[in-house]
Design an enzyme around this catalytic site. Structure first.
Site, PDB file in Angstrom:
ATOM      1  CD  GLU A 162      -2.989   1.102   0.127  1.00  0.00           C
ATOM      2  OE1 GLU A 162      -3.605   2.346   0.182  1.00  0.00           O
ATOM      3  OE2 GLU A 162      -3.169   0.379  -0.467  1.00  0.00           O
ATOM      4  CG  ASP A 213      -1.062  -9.350 -32.530  1.00  0.00           C
ATOM      5  OD1 ASP A 213      -2.035  -9.083 -33.218  1.00  0.00           O
ATOM      6  OD2 ASP A 213      -0.730  -8.398 -31.576  1.00  0.00           O
TER       7      ASP A 213
END
Length: 515
Positions: free
Chosen positions: A161, A474
């Protein structure tokens, strides 16, 4: 190179004379800064950061009438009891580091006054990062954390945190702090600190092994806040280490006794340290999900979103980015660009022009930050209202879990904003996959088809060699750019992906299970 006018030179000279005058040096703004340093040093002493006369702090004299780069610098002295300092003990320096005012010597047993040995290091933070304040701490945790791994050149931690208190970081990000080696004399650290600042453009701190830490911020508040967060995180890492828990992984699982390496295609050990950077569209997620679900949702809801959130700071920032982009498009004759009227034309007129531009940008599938930021905020509403759910290929969750277990750090690099990336992986039918991801990169690091973008990512990940990073995409042009930067590359073959050139020369996979 632009040449300053005579008027500018005269104004600059007058400003310098004004800020270095005796009246200014004895004025309220300088006095307030001196007093603040004395107060902070007492606080830092109680924290254990400046005991034994060690540590130091420097703050620029905040004066809105003076450019930050020209503001005076107040610096604590060296070799004094930091908790007993008073205003008169401080040094006042010009923006170039030259001393304008020094404290008067005190009687024995006090030592003769001496400016902080940290001064040349402080000046690097001022000059290279336009800092407003710098803190040097000898806090025990900042020393011990550099000793956990004597060979480490960086401290890394994620999914804590308090990372949110570090400038430019969020809970899901990986915090990286460079570590430099200590020397016998503080001033000898100057060049290595400067090199670390240059090598880690995102960092706001540098650790010194067996010594302490330098932390800077835009203001004294920022520097203090970040210092507190850094010390908390170092303390957490030390305690987690004692418990045998790995603070460097999202899952915070048990520390692996031995480094487990990634495997080469033939099954042999390829590298003792490895990162995987994944594209999203056509790699982790079907292209159709983006084109048929996310883009239409953004396009259909842009007007509603702008109308509902128009006065929020977030949306106003989005509008500011879009205005700048559209102005550039108009100047370059980009098709579909429509002039956005000024705010005084009325909210609805501004929104109508914004909608027209955004629709044209989406139709052209433009990979620009202004569009991606707005889309991310629209999608955030959709995910929060359960109108959207992230989609990944079925082999992705298992692969992410496997790579994490092997000690491989996985990152995302997509043209979508970092917010959009976190939303997609945080809301899937497989649950929240962000626990397996170390960080997110978007086009703010550069265009995905440019080699320098991958060089920037390599620098951020801190690997010794770019080949230790595997990039999966890709898109042939992205693969080529990444390869030129030295990364290992695999092209993803998924349903709906575009064709590849013949003899493209890259290894391909149809599933992450093959990696």
């Amino acid at each position: 190179m632009a040449v300053a006018s005579a008027a500018q030179l005269t104004a600059n000279g007058a400003l310098k004379m004004a800020t270095t005058s005796q009246a200014y040096l004895e004025g309220d703004k300088v006095k307030e800064t001196k007093s603040l340093i004395a107060e902070l040093c007492r606080h830092f002493y109680n924290q254990g950061w400046v005991s034994g006369t060690g540590g130091s702090i420097t703050i620029k004299v905040h004066d809105e009438s003076v450019p930050k780069s020209e503001q005076l610098i107040v610096m604590s002295p060296s070799g004094v009891q930091k908790e007993r300092m008073v205003d008169e003990d401080m040094y006042i320096m010009a923006s170039d580091g030259s001393i304008l005012s020094a404290p008067v010597a005190k009687p024995t047993p006090h030592k003769p006054p001496k400016c902080s040995d940290c001064a040349p290091l402080f000046m690097k933070a001022y000059q290279m990062r336009n800092a407003g304040a710098v803190i040097h701490s000898h806090g025990m945790e900042s020393c011990l954390v550099t000793m956990l791994n004597p060979l480490a050149k960086e401290f890394r931690i994620t999914h804590m945190e308090m990372i949110k208190g570090i400038q430019g970081h969020g809970y899901y990000d990986e915090l990286v702090v460079p570590i430099i080696e200590n020397t016998a004399y503080e001033r000898e650290l100057t060049e290595s600190l400067a090199e670390a600042i240059k090598a880690y453009p995102k960092t706001t701190a540098v650790l010194v092994r067996n010594h302490g830490i330098y932390v800077w911020g835009d203001s004294w508040i920022s520097a203090k806040t970040q210092s507190e967060c850094y010390h908390y995180l170092f303390d957490a890492a030390i305690k987690l280490h004692q418990l045998g828990i790995d603070w460097t992984t999202p899952a915070h699982g048990p520390i692996q006794n031995a480094k487990i390496s990634a495997l080469a295609p033939n099954g042999s050990i390829k590298s003792s340290r490895r990162c995987i950077v994944l594209d999203i569209e056509g790699t982790t997620t079907p292209i159709s999900f983006v084109s048929d679900v996310l883009f239409p949702y953004a396009r259909n809801n842009v007007g509603r979103h702008l109308d509902a959130t128009y006065d929020s700071a977030e949306t106003q920032q989005d509008i500011k980015l879009l205005r700048a982009q559209v102005q550039q498009d108009l100047e370059n004759g980009v098709a579909g660009a429509v002039c956005i009227p000024a705010d005084d034309a009325g909210k609805m007129e501004v929104i109508a022009a914004l909608v027209a531009n955004v629709e044209a940008m989406i139709k052209a599938d433009r990979k620009i930050t202004a569009l991606k930021e707005l889309q991310g905020h629209i999608w955030q509403t959709g995910f929060q209202n359960n109108e959207l759910e992230g989609l990944v290929f079925d082999d992705v969750p298992a692969a992410l879990e496997k790579w994490t277990a092997l000690g491989i750090k996985v990152y995302i690099y997509s043209s979508g904003s970092r917010l959009a990336q976190r939303l997609l992986f945080g809301h899937t039918k497989h649950g929240d996959l962000r626990k397996f991801l170390y960080g997110f990169f978007d086009t703010t690091v550069g265009n995905k088809r440019e080699t320098k973008s991958y060089a920037e990512i390599t620098a951020s990940l801190g690997v010794d060699n770019p080949s230790e990073i595997l990039f999966v995409t890709d898109v042939y042009q992205e693969a080529t750019a990444a390869k030129a930067a030295g990364l290992d590359v695999i092209i993803s073959i998924r349903p709906g992906n575009g064709p590849l050139p013949d003899n493209h020369g890259f290894r391909t996979v149809k599933s992450f299970s093959e990696i």
